[in-house]
Design an enzyme around this catalytic site. Structure first.
Site, mmCIF file in Angstrom:
data_model
loop_
_atom_site.group_PDB
_atom_site.id
_atom_site.type_symbol
_atom_site.label_atom_id
_atom_site.label_comp_id
_atom_site.label_asym_id
_atom_site.label_seq_id
_atom_site.Cartn_x
_atom_site.Cartn_y
_atom_site.Cartn_z
ATOM 1 N N SER A 118 32.144 49.487 -13.752
ATOM 2 C CA SER A 118 31.298 50.089 -12.714
ATOM 3 C C SER A 118 30.007 50.615 -13.298
ATOM 4 C CB SER A 118 32.022 51.272 -12.078
ATOM 5 O OG SER A 118 33.268 50.900 -11.607
ATOM 6 N N HIS A 139 30.678 42.584 -11.077
ATOM 7 C CA HIS A 139 31.150 43.836 -10.478
ATOM 8 C C HIS A 139 31.562 43.606 -9.029
ATOM 9 C CE1 HIS A 139 30.008 48.246 -9.287
ATOM 10 N NE2 HIS A 139 31.293 48.110 -9.457
ATOM 11 N N ASN A 189 26.185 51.800 -8.118
ATOM 12 C CA ASN A 189 26.645 53.159 -8.384
ATOM 13 C C ASN A 189 25.518 54.137 -8.677
ATOM 14 O OD1 ASN A 189 29.440 53.129 -7.915
ATOM 15 N ND2 ASN A 189 29.637 51.726 -9.656
#
Ligand code: NAI
Length: 297
Positions: A118, A139, A189
């Site tokens: 991540s 991802h 993220n």
């Protein structure tokens, strides 16, 4: 590409194995824990059953998907003949560096090594191998069988050829690959985690309770799920490690994890996977707010 090895049979690994197997690839699912492998196959079976109920797949597609997946705790035999290895083990830099050193030693020289990390630097992971041009971030989003996006992260040395192969492969899985560069948190993220962290700080400061914060974001911003419930689904430990990677990577206090998040992880309240996070998942599948007492802790 025919043979895919997935390392790690947790939340993400079993979803990745499921999607490849359903699309006809031969999948080896590897984990250090036999229990995790059994749990992974049970989860895939449950998810396939749900797809049958919704008439998205047939019984025979279910059995062919399951027949495409083999499990092992032995990494070396698990990567034999692999065209692509996707690492989805725990979000821990030492774990990942050790896995990639070993993969580089035991995989064929043409094998592409991808990571589902991540937030950990693809460039740093690639640097422990002798094939940095064949190392890439792939991802997937949670839950993998449902979510369309695959964030494709190019490390500093990832080649155009490797990137193209992985972009094309993602399209074959009926996903939408999106190419980004390798900086802490990548794109997904870097934007998502500060929002989750701020939601936790909002709770911590007693501005509002769990369900109120999630309701504001669901109904006010048209998010399908509130940030606190989303954090429970991602895993609070995963959220904490991503924030720490960004905090250290950018040396910027705006990414410092909320002390409440740190406390909850230390106390083992990790979200859905531990049956308790911001919501209680122990009694029924319908999440119930644990309490609105977090601000006092
Ligand atoms: P998880 O904790 O559910 O599963 C990790 C699995 O890796 C466990 O079964 C563990 O036994 C296994 N493992 C640990 N060390 C290993 C080793 N040396 N060899 C083989 N297996 C090993 O973790 P989760 O949530 O599936 O995360 C996996 C990766 O995916 C992490 O890098 C995480 O950041 C990333 N990710 C997680 C998302 C999420 O929503 N949970 C979303 C997108 C990416």
């Amino acid at each position: 590409m025919k043979n895919i090895t997935v390392i790690g049979s947790g939340t993400m690994g079993n979803g990745i194995a499921h999607v490849f197997a359903q699309n006809g690839y031969a999948v080896n699912l590897v984990d250090i824990s036999k229990e995790a492998l059994e749990k992974g196959i049970a989860t895939i079976t449950r998810n396939l059953d749900r797809m049958i109920t919704k008439e998205h797949i047939t019984e025979s597609q279910k059995s062919s998907t399951l027949n495409h997946i083999k499990t092992t705790t032995d990494l070396k035999s698990g990567v034999k003949n692999a065209d692509l290895v996707i690492e989805a083990a725990s979000e821990n830099i030492d774990v990942k560096l050790n896995i990639f050193k070993e993969l580089d030693a035991v995989c064929g020289t043409d094998t592409i090594l991808a990571t589902n990390t991540s937030s950990i630097s693809i460039t740093q992971i690639a640097a422990v191998t002798n094939r940095p041009e064949k190392v890439i971030g792939m991802h997937f989003m949670n839950p993998v069988p449902i979510m369309k996006l695959v964030e494709i992260i190019r490390g500093f040395s990832t080649s155009d050829e490797t990137t193209k192969t992985i972009m094309d492969l993602s399209l074959k899985l009926e996903k939408t690959p999106t190419e980004v560069n390798d900086y802490p948190g990548f794109v997904a993220n870097r934007i998502l985690m500060p929002m989750i962290n701020e939601a936790i700080e909002t709770l911590h400061h007693g501005v509002a309770g769990v369900s109120e914060i999630d309701t504001v974001m669901k109904l006010g911003m048209a998010h399908p799920m509130g940030p606190l419930q989303l954090a429970d689904f991602i895993g609070l430990d995963v959220c904490l490690s991503i924030l720490n990677v960004m905090y250290e990577g950018f040396k910027n206090p705006k990414y410092a994890p909320s002390p409440l998040l740190v406390n909850m992880v230390t106390a083992g309240k990790l979200g859905v996977k531990s049956a308790e996070g911001f919501y209680d998942y122990s009694q029924s599948k319908k999440a119930e707010t644990v309490s609105n007492q977090f601000s006092k802790r």
